[in-house]
Design a protein around this motif. Structure first.
Motif, PDB file in Angstrom:
ATOM      1  N   PRO A 151     -23.395  20.353   7.961  1.00 35.13           N
ATOM      2  CA  PRO A 151     -22.887  21.431   7.127  1.00 35.13           C
ATOM      3  C   PRO A 151     -21.370  21.564   7.193  1.00 35.13           C
ATOM      4  CG  PRO A 151     -24.705  22.194   8.482  1.00 35.13           C
ATOM      5  CD  PRO A 151     -24.380  20.803   8.918  1.00 35.13           C
ATOM      6  N   SER A 152     -20.792  21.253   8.368  1.00 37.74           N
ATOM      7  CA  SER A 152     -19.357  21.461   8.522  1.00 37.74           C
ATOM      8  C   SER A 152     -18.541  20.523   7.651  1.00 37.74           C
ATOM      9  CB  SER A 152     -18.964  21.290   9.982  1.00 37.74           C
ATOM     10  OG  SER A 152     -19.285  19.979  10.377  1.00 37.74           O
ATOM     11  N   SER A 153     -19.209  19.456   7.126  1.00 36.53           N
ATOM     12  CA  SER A 153     -18.455  18.485   6.350  1.00 36.53           C
ATOM     13  C   SER A 153     -18.327  18.876   4.879  1.00 36.53           C
ATOM     14  CB  SER A 153     -19.116  17.115   6.449  1.00 36.53           C
ATOM     15  OG  SER A 153     -20.364  17.157   5.813  1.00 36.53           O
ATOM     16  N   LEU A 154     -18.972  19.981   4.480  1.00 37.73           N
ATOM     17  CA  LEU A 154     -19.015  20.345   3.058  1.00 37.73           C
ATOM     18  C   LEU A 154     -17.630  20.436   2.429  1.00 37.73           C
ATOM     19  CD1 LEU A 154     -21.127  21.027   0.941  1.00 37.73           C
ATOM     20  CD2 LEU A 154     -21.001  23.405   1.633  1.00 37.73           C
ATOM     21  N   ARG A 155     -16.763  21.224   3.058  1.00 31.19           N
ATOM     22  CA  ARG A 155     -15.430  21.416   2.493  1.00 31.19           C
ATOM     23  C   ARG A 155     -14.622  20.111   2.523  1.00 31.19           C
ATOM     24  NH1 ARG A 155     -10.826  25.854   4.090  1.00 31.19           N
ATOM     25  NH2 ARG A 155      -9.716  25.681   2.150  1.00 31.19           N
TER      26      ARG A 155
ATOM     27  N   ARG B   7     -15.832  17.102   2.438  1.00 33.16           N
ATOM     28  CA  ARG B   7     -16.358  16.180   1.424  1.00 33.16           C
ATOM     29  C   ARG B   7     -15.784  16.532   0.059  1.00 33.16           C
ATOM     30  NH1 ARG B   7     -22.443  17.027   1.918  1.00 33.16           N
ATOM     31  NH2 ARG B   7     -22.664  15.519   0.261  1.00 33.16           N
TER      32      ARG B   7
END
Lengths: 354, 269
Positions: A9-13, A15
């Motif tokens: 989830p932490s990679s959303l921004r 990405r």
């Protein structure tokens, strides 16, 4: 419904930041192409003008002989800048129109604005007002602008009275387009040979009427409209998920549509009144932008403006080089190049999306 | 401060001469409650939700706390109410992340970047949408787009959620996941959820309270065990049905036979 490997989830921004960087890169690439085309456009023409002289003359006009200075500053540069500005205006207006009408075929042509502008210019020619008012160039633009505004006000008023749904606006627009085309034929039928020649030349689109005054005016209108649109960027992006979705977010879709139509009309009417009928830029520019930068309007609107400007700048170069010694009307080139380009885009979209 | 309750009183909606909702009143709805709206087609479930979302023009009274849902300010209404329409988000080149973020940007302008990011992370995790985040909407199935629509509503963190058939395009697994996410959001935030559904079994499992409507108006309003009874189902749907309790305590309604329509009365002139 299936999903692939879970992603942290932490990679959303992060990405999305990568996606955004690619889009900014695409916009920068479009801007570079545009600047190159602008220089090529200025250096292209009947009399030879080396690229080095063009660049030198832009920064030090006094360094050029008088004849070259006049060609550069009074002819080529205004024409080239007008091509960029008109292309950007039509691309931007077409993009916004495709969004608010939820229709990939929408462009300033859809609402009959081009047809109305042609009628306005023809009326000026036939009535002889172009000989009475300041000068022919200004009179034609004023007539075209006034008639395009009448068409716009009519559309906005009808849409306001009958509910600004996409169907209502498109149907009224198509009705108006046919009415203005019929009026145009009538005016051509009653025009004498001299007036008919002027009308036909105007309706083919030309950059030959460009002046620094018109460039300044169109720059002001373009800047105003883009700043005005920036207020609605989030709502326009939300509208791409559908009318009902946008309404569910408390967006007044009808108000947004009417405001955008007013903005689009002002921009297109000003652009068209200066150069005559130029088709396909407002239709194809937005599709190119969508392929390159997607539907998020923070990237899509500038992308469409850049794509439109590139299209018209390329058409301007082609109009001067296709037949040596002859400058073809630019409206002919945009239609000739625009149709195959549009078909290519449609087939590419179909391949991409099955 | 006490969480706001939802009050609906004498709500009427008409489309021309046709009255769709005729003076509907419900007992107050407590915060954190999920209310299932059940009933056959055309009895006004969606109309009730559209009326509360201000997409239809009702008369009567509807409030959340002290806020008037029908006549209060438009800005406050947007802050208070999240509505999921029956129609799915349309296919476009918009990425899933952009579609969900656009809902936040269009409705919650004053949020800090950190709050916006936190909410997006939360809703993508809750609805398990991370793998689809960078896919354009025109590459998604109908069910996936329905989940995006749900994410657009949940991300806004509104105290009242109006969901019109939120699982109509979803397969079995995703129906469960979507309704679990809605219930979790309601419980954690003390939100009130009104959800129109056709699946009685899902409704009995996920809703704290059911409202059963028929063409004649309100049939029953209460706990699933009190509403899902054969006489109520007969009155609302005109079907003979059995209702059984499962080992896990949920109620399952099994429709056995549609009751034939009564023959039209002969009319002498």
């Amino acid at each position: 419904m299936s999903t692939t490997t879970p992603v942290s989830p932490s990679s959303l921004r992060l990405r999305y930041r990568a996606v955004a960087a690619r889009r900014v890169g695409a916009l920068a690439a479009l801007a570079c192409v545009l600047v190159t085309l602008l220089v090529v456009d200025v250096s292209t023409g009947p009399s030879p003008f080396p690229l080095a002289d063009v660049v030198g003359g832009l920064f030090r006009p006094d360094g050029l002989p008088l004849e070259q200075r006049v060609i550069l500053w009074d002819v080529r540069l205004p024409y080239a800048l007008m091509a960029v500005l008109v292309g950007a205006s039509l691309g931007f207006a077409g993009a916004e129109m495709q969004t608010v009408l939820n229709n990939p075929l929408a462009s300033p042509f859809t609402l009959g604005m081009s047809a109305a502008a042609s009628v306005g210019a023809s009326l000026v020619v036939i009535s002889g007002w172009h000989l009475v008012l300041w000068n022919e160039n200004v009179a034609l633009s004023l007539g075209a602008f006034a008639c395009a505004c009448v068409a716009t006000l009519l559309i906005v008023w009808l849409a306001w009275r009958h509910g600004a749904t996409t169907e209502t606006v498109v149907l009224f627009g198509i009705g108006l387009m046919f009415s203005f085309e019929a009026l145009q034929w009538l005016l051509q039928f009653i025009a004498d040979a001299n007036a008919l020649q002027q009308i036909v030349f105007w309706s083919m689109g030309s950059l030959a009427r460009s002046t620094w005054g018109k460039i300044a005016l169109l720059t002001c209108v373009f800047t105003t409209c883009t700043l005005w649109a920036s207020v609605d960027v989030a709502s326009l992006t939300a509208l791409r998920a559908g009318d009902e979705q946008a309404r569910s977010m408390g967006i007044s879709v009808e108000r947004l549509r009417l405001v955008a139509l007013a903005r689009i009309s002002l921009l297109s009417a000003t652009a068209l009144s200066f150069v005559g009928t130029i088709g396909f830029v407002g239709l194809v520019g937005p599709h190119v932008a969508r392929l390159l930068v997607g539907d998020e309007h923070r990237y899509y609107l500038p992308g469409a403006a850049l794509a439109g400007a590139i299209m018209l700048a390329s058409a301007s170069v082609l109009s001067k080089t296709l037949i040596p010694g002859v400058t073809l009307p630019i409206g002919i080139i945009t239609a000739l190049v625009g149709v195959p380009l549009f078909m290519l885009l449609v087939s590419r979209r179909r391949r991409l999306h099955g | 401060m006490a969480e706001p309750m939802l009050h609906l009183d004498a709500l009427c909606v008409r489309y021309g001469a046709r009255v769709v909702l005729d003076g509907l009143s419900l007992a107050p709805v407590e915060p954190g409650t999920t209310v299932g709206l059940l009933g056959p087609n055309g009895v006004g479930k969606s109309t009730l939700l559209r009326a509360l979302a201000r997409l239809a023009s009702p008369t009567g009274r509807a409030t959340v706390g002290s806020f008037d849902l029908l006549y209060g300010s438009r800005r406050e209404h947007t802050r208070q109410v999240g509505y999921l329409p029956q129609t799915l988000p349309q296919p476009s080149s918009l990425l899933v992340y952009e579609a969900v973020r656009s809902a936040l940007r269009a409705t919650c302008g004053g949020l800090s970047d950190a709050t916006r990011d936190r909410r997006l992370q939360q809703v993508f995790t809750r609805l398990r949408l991370h793998p689809l985040a960078m896919s354009p909407l025109d590459r998604l199935s109908g069910g996936q787009r329905q989940m995006v629509g749900l994410a657009q509503v949940l991300v806004r963190d509104t105290p009242l959620l109006l969901l019109d058939e939120p699982t109509s395009a979803l397969d079995l697994r995703w129906q469960l996941l979507a309704l679990e996410a809605v219930g979790e959001a309601a419980r954690q935030r003390g939100a009130i959820v009104l959800v129109a559904m056709h699946d009685l079994n899902l409704a009995s499992r996920f809703c704290d309270r059911l409202v059963l409507l028929s063409a004649d108006g309100l049939v029953a309003d209460g706990a699933p065990a009190d509403v899902l009874t054969p006489p109520n189902l007969r009155r609302a749907y005109r079907v003979d049905a059995r209702v059984e309790r499962t080992a896990s305590g949920d109620y399952v309604a099994l429709a056995e036979r549609a009751i034939p329509d009564e023959p039209a009365l002969a009319c002498d002139n």
